[in-house]
Scaffold this motif. Structure first.
Motif, short mmCIF file in Angstrom:
data_model
loop_
_atom_site.label_atom_id
_atom_site.label_comp_id
_atom_site.label_asym_id
_atom_site.label_seq_id
_atom_site.Cartn_x
_atom_site.Cartn_y
_atom_site.Cartn_z
N TYR A 1 -8.80 -5.76 -8.08
CA TYR A 1 -9.76 -5.44 -9.14
C TYR A 1 -9.97 -3.94 -9.33
O TYR A 1 -11.08 -3.47 -9.54
CB TYR A 1 -11.11 -6.14 -8.85
N GLY A 2 -8.88 -3.20 -9.26
CA GLY A 2 -8.96 -1.76 -9.44
C GLY A 2 -9.32 -0.98 -8.20
O GLY A 2 -9.45 0.25 -8.27
N ALA A 3 -9.44 -1.65 -7.06
CA ALA A 3 -9.91 -0.97 -5.85
C ALA A 3 -8.79 -0.34 -5.04
O ALA A 3 -9.01 0.66 -4.36
CB ALA A 3 -10.69 -1.95 -4.97
N ASP A 4 -7.58 -0.92 -5.07
CA ASP A 4 -6.51 -0.42 -4.19
C ASP A 4 -6.16 1.03 -4.49
O ASP A 4 -6.03 1.85 -3.57
CB ASP A 4 -5.26 -1.30 -4.33
N GLU A 5 -6.00 1.36 -5.77
CA GLU A 5 -5.63 2.73 -6.10
C GLU A 5 -6.76 3.71 -5.81
O GLU A 5 -6.51 4.86 -5.42
CB GLU A 5 -5.15 2.85 -7.55
N LYS A 6 -8.00 3.27 -5.97
CA LYS A 6 -9.13 4.14 -5.64
C LYS A 6 -9.19 4.39 -4.14
O LYS A 6 -9.47 5.50 -3.69
CB LYS A 6 -10.43 3.55 -6.17
N MET A 7 -8.94 3.34 -3.35
CA MET A 7 -8.92 3.52 -1.91
C MET A 7 -7.82 4.49 -1.51
O MET A 7 -8.04 5.41 -0.69
CB MET A 7 -8.71 2.18 -1.19
N ALA A 8 -6.63 4.32 -2.06
CA ALA A 8 -5.52 5.21 -1.71
C ALA A 8 -5.86 6.66 -2.04
O ALA A 8 -5.66 7.56 -1.21
CB ALA A 8 -4.26 4.78 -2.45
N ALA A 9 -6.39 6.89 -3.24
CA ALA A 9 -6.71 8.27 -3.64
C ALA A 9 -7.78 8.86 -2.74
O ALA A 9 -7.69 10.04 -2.34
CB ALA A 9 -7.17 8.28 -5.09
N GLU A 10 -8.79 8.09 -2.38
CA GLU A 10 -9.89 8.63 -1.58
C GLU A 10 -9.50 8.78 -0.12
O GLU A 10 -9.99 9.70 0.55
CB GLU A 10 -11.13 7.76 -1.77
N VAL A 11 -8.63 7.91 0.39
CA VAL A 11 -8.15 8.10 1.76
C VAL A 11 -7.31 9.37 1.85
O VAL A 11 -7.45 10.16 2.79
CB VAL A 11 -7.35 6.87 2.23
N VAL A 12 -6.43 9.60 0.87
CA VAL A 12 -5.65 10.84 0.86
C VAL A 12 -6.58 12.05 0.82
O VAL A 12 -6.41 13.01 1.57
CB VAL A 12 -4.67 10.86 -0.33
N ASP A 13 -7.57 11.99 -0.05
CA ASP A 13 -8.52 13.10 -0.17
C ASP A 13 -9.28 13.32 1.13
O ASP A 13 -9.54 14.46 1.54
CB ASP A 13 -9.50 12.82 -1.31
N LEU B 1 0.82 -1.21 0.00
CA LEU B 1 0.00 0.00 0.00
C LEU B 1 0.85 1.26 0.00
O LEU B 1 0.45 2.29 -0.56
CB LEU B 1 -0.95 0.00 1.19
N GLY B 2 2.03 1.20 0.60
CA GLY B 2 2.92 2.35 0.54
C GLY B 2 3.24 2.71 -0.90
O GLY B 2 3.26 3.89 -1.28
N HIS B 3 3.47 1.68 -1.72
CA HIS B 3 3.72 1.90 -3.15
C HIS B 3 2.50 2.48 -3.84
O HIS B 3 2.60 3.43 -4.62
CB HIS B 3 4.12 0.56 -3.77
N VAL B 4 1.31 1.93 -3.53
CA VAL B 4 0.08 2.41 -4.17
C VAL B 4 -0.20 3.86 -3.77
O VAL B 4 -0.53 4.70 -4.62
CB VAL B 4 -1.11 1.50 -3.80
N PHE B 5 -0.08 4.17 -2.49
CA PHE B 5 -0.32 5.54 -2.04
C PHE B 5 0.64 6.52 -2.71
O PHE B 5 0.25 7.63 -3.07
CB PHE B 5 -0.21 5.62 -0.51
N LYS B 6 1.89 6.11 -2.87
CA LYS B 6 2.87 6.99 -3.51
C LYS B 6 2.50 7.24 -4.96
O LYS B 6 2.68 8.36 -5.48
CB LYS B 6 4.26 6.37 -3.42
N GLU B 7 1.96 6.22 -5.63
CA GLU B 7 1.53 6.39 -7.02
C GLU B 7 0.35 7.35 -7.11
O GLU B 7 0.23 8.12 -8.08
CB GLU B 7 1.16 5.04 -7.62
N MET B 8 -0.52 7.33 -6.12
CA MET B 8 -1.71 8.18 -6.13
C MET B 8 -1.42 9.59 -5.62
O MET B 8 -2.09 10.54 -6.01
CB MET B 8 -2.82 7.55 -5.27
N ASP B 9 -0.41 9.71 -4.75
CA ASP B 9 -0.09 11.01 -4.14
C ASP B 9 1.42 11.20 -4.15
O ASP B 9 2.13 10.64 -3.32
CB ASP B 9 -0.62 11.06 -2.70
N PRO B 10 1.95 11.98 -5.10
CA PRO B 10 3.40 12.18 -5.16
C PRO B 10 4.00 12.76 -3.87
O PRO B 10 5.20 12.59 -3.62
CB PRO B 10 3.56 13.17 -6.33
N ASP B 11 3.15 13.40 -3.05
CA ASP B 11 3.63 13.97 -1.79
C ASP B 11 3.55 12.99 -0.63
O ASP B 11 3.88 13.34 0.51
CB ASP B 11 2.82 15.23 -1.45
N PHE B 12 3.12 11.76 -0.91
CA PHE B 12 3.03 10.74 0.14
C PHE B 12 4.42 10.47 0.71
O PHE B 12 5.39 10.29 -0.02
CB PHE B 12 2.44 9.46 -0.45
#
Length: 385
Positions: free
Chosen positions: A320-332, A15-26
């Motif tokens: 199934y495409g959910a991890d990156e959506k979760m990361a983006a929405e948690v950051v938001d 998830l650290g990798h996924v969050f970084k992909e979704m948020d460059p400031d992670f």
């Protein structure tokens, strides 16, 4: 967004990798884990894990983060969540957020004391495009009133063997297989049905991962299939002679408070795995599979297909495409207070269903959950003195 991590296992490393992909400031500012299995994943992707701390308390005291992420073994989640709540920080806990009914009551009491807003939960399938489309079909009236649901989650043999070798093989640490693995699915169908479970019956045990089925009994010595997924903390190499106390198959039936009936089936030895559902309503039928990637909705009166969609796996997501959506929405949510599709209470209620299935399996009885819900609700309204 800056985070601190308690329990840097495989999941939070990924998830650290996924969050970084979704948020460059992670940024991970620090972690506590005596054996950080997920560190290699972060290093592979050029992500720093920050400072290693001597204890969870030292990590939290150091501060400097927007979100405390918890990926420790399930039985430790409650203590780590409590630490974060008492420190006044926002928390993200991997599922399941607690490992027993008693811990459920304790966390409900903490929610009553500290409120529900500071604890987020990693029930990632709530973010899956397929599930959101299923809810949309329901909300558009395409199903009418839901009458019954058939659902299943079956996993590859190598994944089943992982559970027999990992720390999750012990209920004292995982809670149970139904809780650890299938709480995702139970949460989805609780949310779809829109009511609490009222009565539960269940049957199951272990029939595959036992000594009699060891391939070496037939002269097959290559067991690499069963070691494809590495085990983590307190792991074992044993598969068919495992000391695990979890099941490798289980079936359950559930009656909800609104009268909807559901059956659920899981098996850890499926060479052609699937994670599917069929939802039957007064006006339509929905059928889908997260692994095989489709959703069909069929109208009763016209017998016509009113929704027909396919879903492609993404290179980044394990779900199934959910991890990156979760990361983006948690950051938001953390940075801008955006909405989330799942709550702590929904996570606790999915856990109650999973644990009740196990109690029904052990007792051989149909369980009435009225007393459980009463005690849970009483804990939720408990306030600080």
């Amino acid at each position: 967004m800056k985070v601190a991590i308690i329990g840097l296992g495989y999941r939070l490393g990924y998830l650290g990798h996924v969050f970084k992909e979704m948020d460059p400031d992670f940024e991970i500012v620090g972690y506590f884990d005596p054996a950080p299995a997920g560190l290699a994943t972060l290093t592979e992707h050029g992500i720093s894990a920050g400072i290693s701390h001597a204890s969870p308390e030292a990590l939290v005291r150091a501060g400097g983060f927007d979100l405390l992420m918890i990926g420790s073994p399930n039985h430790l989640h409650l203590d780590h969540i409590r630490l974060g709540l008492e420190a006044g920080v926002k928390i993200f806990s991997e599922k399941p957020i607690v490992a027993s009914i008693e811990q459920t009551y304790e966390l409900a009491a903490l929610m009553g004391r500290y409120g529900h807003d500071r604890l987020l939960v990693g029930l990632v399938l709530r973010y899956a495009p397929l599930y959101r489309d299923l809810l949309a079909a329901r909300d558009e009236g395409r199903l009418g009133k839901i009458v019954s649901v058939e659902a299943a989650e079956h996993i590859f043999p190598y994944h089943g063997a992982f559970f027999m070798r990992d720390w999750r093989r012990y209920e004292k640490w995982s809670g149970s297989f139904m809780l650890e693995k299938c709480c995702h699915d139970l949460d989805l169908y609780n949310g779809l049905i829109g009511a609490r479970p009222r009565r539960v019956a269940s049957f199951g045990g272990r029939k595959t991962f036992v000594p009699a089925n060891d391939p070496r009994n037939e002269g097959i010595n290559d067991l690499s299939l069963y070691h494809r997924k590495p085990s983590g903390w307190n792991g074992s190499d044993k598969v068919f002679d495992t000391d695990a106390d979890i099941i490798d198959y289980q079936v359950a039936i559930v009656e909800y408070e609104n009268g909807v009936g559901m059956n659920f089936h899981t098996n850890l030895n499926a060479p052609d795995q699937f994670r599917r559902f069929a939802v039957f309503g007064t006006k339509g039928q929905a059928e889908g599979d997260f692994i095989r990637g489709f959703l069909n909705v069929t109208d009763v009166l016209s017998e016509s297909r009113v929704v027909e969609r396919e879903y492609k796996a993404t290179a980044l997501s394990q779900h199934y495409g959910a991890d990156e959506k979760m990361a983006a929405e948690v950051v938001d949510h953390v940075m801008k207070n955006g909405p989330l599709p799942v709550s702590t209470l929904q996570a606790l209620e999915a856990g109650i269903l999973a644990l009740s299935m196990d109690e029904a399996r052990r007792s051989g009885k149909v369980l009435d959950l009225a007393a459980v819900w009463d005690r849970y609700d009483n804990a939720l309204v408990r306030k600080a003195a």
